[in-house]
Structures are given as C-alpha cells and as structure tokens.
Design an enzyme around this catalytic site. Structure first.
Site, short mmCIF file in Angstrom:
data_model
loop_
_atom_site.label_atom_id
_atom_site.label_comp_id
_atom_site.label_asym_id
_atom_site.label_seq_id
_atom_site.Cartn_x
_atom_site.Cartn_y
_atom_site.Cartn_z
N ASN A 20 -17.29 -49.55 -16.10
CA ASN A 20 -18.04 -48.50 -15.65
C ASN A 20 -18.06 -47.25 -16.37
O ASN A 20 -19.05 -46.56 -16.13
CB ASN A 20 -17.29 -48.53 -14.25
CG ASN A 20 -17.90 -49.08 -13.14
OD1 ASN A 20 -19.00 -49.07 -12.30
ND2 ASN A 20 -16.99 -49.97 -12.73
N ARG A 71 4.68 -39.17 -7.42
CA ARG A 71 3.14 -39.08 -7.51
C ARG A 71 2.69 -37.57 -7.58
O ARG A 71 1.80 -37.29 -8.38
CB ARG A 71 2.61 -39.63 -6.07
CG ARG A 71 2.76 -41.29 -5.92
CD ARG A 71 1.79 -41.69 -4.97
NE ARG A 71 2.22 -43.13 -4.61
CZ ARG A 71 1.63 -44.18 -5.57
NH1 ARG A 71 0.60 -43.67 -6.55
NH2 ARG A 71 1.77 -45.57 -5.23
N MET A 96 -6.75 -46.91 -10.87
CA MET A 96 -6.10 -47.43 -9.94
C MET A 96 -4.52 -46.96 -9.62
O MET A 96 -3.64 -47.62 -9.38
CB MET A 96 -6.02 -48.93 -10.38
CG MET A 96 -7.00 -49.67 -10.84
SD MET A 96 -8.31 -49.85 -9.63
CE MET A 96 -7.89 -51.32 -8.77
N ARG A 97 -4.65 -45.33 -9.38
CA ARG A 97 -3.55 -44.82 -8.76
C ARG A 97 -3.96 -44.40 -7.32
O ARG A 97 -5.00 -43.51 -7.36
CB ARG A 97 -3.12 -43.74 -9.77
CG ARG A 97 -2.61 -43.99 -10.88
CD ARG A 97 -1.45 -45.02 -11.03
NE ARG A 97 -0.11 -44.39 -10.56
CZ ARG A 97 0.93 -44.79 -9.98
NH1 ARG A 97 1.06 -46.06 -10.15
NH2 ARG A 97 1.88 -44.12 -9.67
N LEU A 99 -3.95 -41.28 -5.02
CA LEU A 99 -3.91 -39.78 -5.25
C LEU A 99 -3.04 -39.26 -4.22
O LEU A 99 -3.60 -39.31 -3.17
CB LEU A 99 -5.02 -39.22 -5.94
CG LEU A 99 -5.64 -39.72 -6.86
CD1 LEU A 99 -7.19 -39.29 -7.25
CD2 LEU A 99 -5.09 -39.37 -8.23
N HIS A 115 -16.15 -48.17 -5.34
CA HIS A 115 -15.13 -49.20 -4.85
C HIS A 115 -15.92 -50.62 -4.83
O HIS A 115 -17.24 -50.58 -4.25
CB HIS A 115 -14.71 -48.85 -3.54
CG HIS A 115 -13.75 -50.02 -2.92
ND1 HIS A 115 -12.35 -50.19 -3.36
CD2 HIS A 115 -14.01 -50.81 -2.03
CE1 HIS A 115 -11.87 -50.91 -2.81
NE2 HIS A 115 -12.79 -51.63 -1.76
N ASP A 151 -9.88 -45.51 -0.21
CA ASP A 151 -10.98 -46.30 -0.22
C ASP A 151 -11.81 -45.99 1.16
O ASP A 151 -12.34 -47.07 1.85
CB ASP A 151 -10.71 -47.92 -0.07
CG ASP A 151 -10.26 -48.29 -1.66
OD1 ASP A 151 -10.48 -47.81 -2.66
OD2 ASP A 151 -9.49 -49.34 -1.52
C1 GAR Z 1 -14.49 -51.88 -10.98
O1 GAR Z 1 -14.97 -53.26 -10.14
C2 GAR Z 1 -14.43 -50.87 -9.57
O2 GAR Z 1 -15.33 -50.81 -8.98
C3 GAR Z 1 -12.87 -51.24 -9.39
O3 GAR Z 1 -12.20 -51.50 -10.61
C4 GAR Z 1 -12.95 -52.20 -11.34
C5 GAR Z 1 -12.82 -51.44 -12.89
O4 GAR Z 1 -13.48 -52.21 -13.75
N1 GAR Z 1 -12.26 -50.07 -8.67
C6 GAR Z 1 -11.45 -50.14 -7.62
O5 GAR Z 1 -11.08 -51.46 -7.09
C7 GAR Z 1 -10.95 -48.86 -6.90
N2 GAR Z 1 -10.60 -49.33 -5.64
P1 GAR Z 1 -13.76 -51.26 -14.89
O6 GAR Z 1 -12.61 -50.62 -15.55
O7 GAR Z 1 -14.43 -52.21 -16.06
O8 GAR Z 1 -15.09 -50.25 -14.66
#
Ligand code: GAR
Length: 221
Positions: A20, A71, A96-97, A99, A115, A151
């Site tokens: 992303n 945290r 993925m932390r 906050l 998400h 989320d």
């Molecule tokens: C993505 O699918 C994003 O939507 C998800 O992690 C992936 C990261 O992929 N995020 C979550 O689940 C947040 N709750 P990437 O590192 O290739 O962008």
C-alpha cells in the site's frame, strides 16, 4: 515533484511488505497531488517497505516497538519522530500496532488507516477468512479516520469486490489488495486537499467532492 505550496507533509507508517505504501508513494509523486510524503516509519526495522521508501527519496526510519517498556513509551517515540519531521498527516498502511488513546487523540482528524474489510464488518485480523466464514457475497476495504477504538472510525471511502464461489482467503485477499491500491491514494487525496475532513465525529465532504467520494464507493471490480 510538484505539489501545491501548502500541501500537507505526510508520513506513512508500515510494519511489513508495504505494498500500500508503494501505491501511495507512486500516486503522491504525480504532479499536483495535494500532499507530500516526507517520512516512512516502521515499528519493525526489518520491514521490506523501508528500502522502497528510501529509494523513493523519503526519510525511512524504524522505531522498534520491542525496545520500549510499554505502548505509551513507544507511542511517545513515534510522536517525537513525526513532530521532528513537522508531519501534518499520518497515513497508516499495514501498520500493525495498537495505538494508545492519547496518541490517537493527538492526531485526531489527521490520521488515516486502511482496513481489509467493509467496516464495520470483520474487524481485527484474518478478515478474508472471516468474510468467507460469514458467507458474504461482497467484501472489500475501507479507508477511515483513526479513533481510539480498533478498526473503527469515520469512513472516508470504501471499495467492494465480489466473493466468488471458489475463493479461498488467499484469492480473496489478492482481489481486495488490488482495490486497496486504488482506493487509498484516492481517499488520501480527498483528505490531503481538505475536500474530506473530520467534523464532530463525521466525515464532511466538500460539495464538489461528493461525486469523487461516490465514485470511490462504486469502483468497478
Ligand atoms: C493490507 O491488506 C492492509 O489493509 C492491512 O494489512 C495489509 C498490509 O499490506 N491492514 C490491516 O489489517 C490493519 N488493520 P501491505 O504492507 O502490503 O500494504
């Protein structure tokens, strides 16, 4: 790179591969994009995405969550780096932390997340498996302002994909990820330009952005 003179300074926060982030950097490198990425931060020094960010000319830094006592201490370190780079807008992209409420409140209205589900369905992890288990026929992704609740938060834009009878979590994830790469830059442009903003807990769109937001909601799949 040409950006509007008052374009907000943006940081992208990652934890892993950063696909992303790559799509966001590509979009933001286009002339006239209403925001400028200056910093990539990862809570994992080994995150593959950091090298991409460096190649793209951003400051790429790691704030390793494992070296902080709790945290709050980690979030304080994150906050310090963001302020050191005079960041206006924080863009979570696979960060993925969880906050702390204090950090989230400090960046309220100035922090976005993506998400991989049509929120408020399927919070947490393994969203594609959750969607398959629930038997939904539509799945997708959501860009939202970050609030203390995980989320959740006012929605800027969503994109939907059909769930096919032969899908498994992997094929579904790939179809959603392709939409994430389209949705996030478009939603970010709305927020960075001020055409979508958080007001009293709701997203308010500028009149001319109504069509843009509507188009995002109905992206072809
Ligand atoms: C993505 O699918 C994003 O939507 C998800 O992690 C992936 C990261 O992929 N995020 C979550 O689940 C947040 N709750 P990437 O590192 O290739 O962008």
């Amino acid at each position: 790179m040409t950006h509007p003179p008052d374009a907000p300074r943006m940081a992208v926060l990652i934890s892993g591969r950063g696909s992303n982030m790559v799509s966001l950097l590509r979009a933001a490198a286009q002339p006239g994009f209403p925001g400028r990425f200056v910093l990539a931060l990862s809570n994992r020094p080994e995150a593959a995405g950091l090298a991409h960010a460096q190649e793209a000319g951003l400051a790429a830094e790691a704030v390793d969550h494992r070296v902080y006592a709790d945290r709050a201490a980690f979030d304080a370190a994150l906050d310090a780096r963001l302020r050191a780079h005079a960041i206006d807008l924080v863009v979570l992209a696979g960060f993925m932390r969880v906050l702390t409420p204090g950090f989230v409140e400090a960046w309220s209205g100035r922090m976005l997340n993506i998400h991989p589900s049509l929120l408020p369905l399927f919070r947490g992890t393994h969203t594609h498996a959750q969607a398959l288990a629930a038997g939904v026929r539509l799945h997708g992704c959501t860009v939202h302002f970050v609030v203390p609740e995980l989320d959740a938060g006012p929605i800027v834009a969503q994109a939907a994909v059909p769930v096919r009878p032969d899908d498994d979590a992997e094929t579904l994830a790939a179809r959603v990820l392709a939409e994430e790469h389209r949705l996030y830059p478009a939603a970010l442009a709305l927020v960075a330009s001020g055409r979508a903003r958080l007001e009293d807990g709701r997203v308010v769109f500028a009149p001319e952005a109504g069509c843009a937001a509507g188009a995002l909601h109905s992206l072809p799949v």
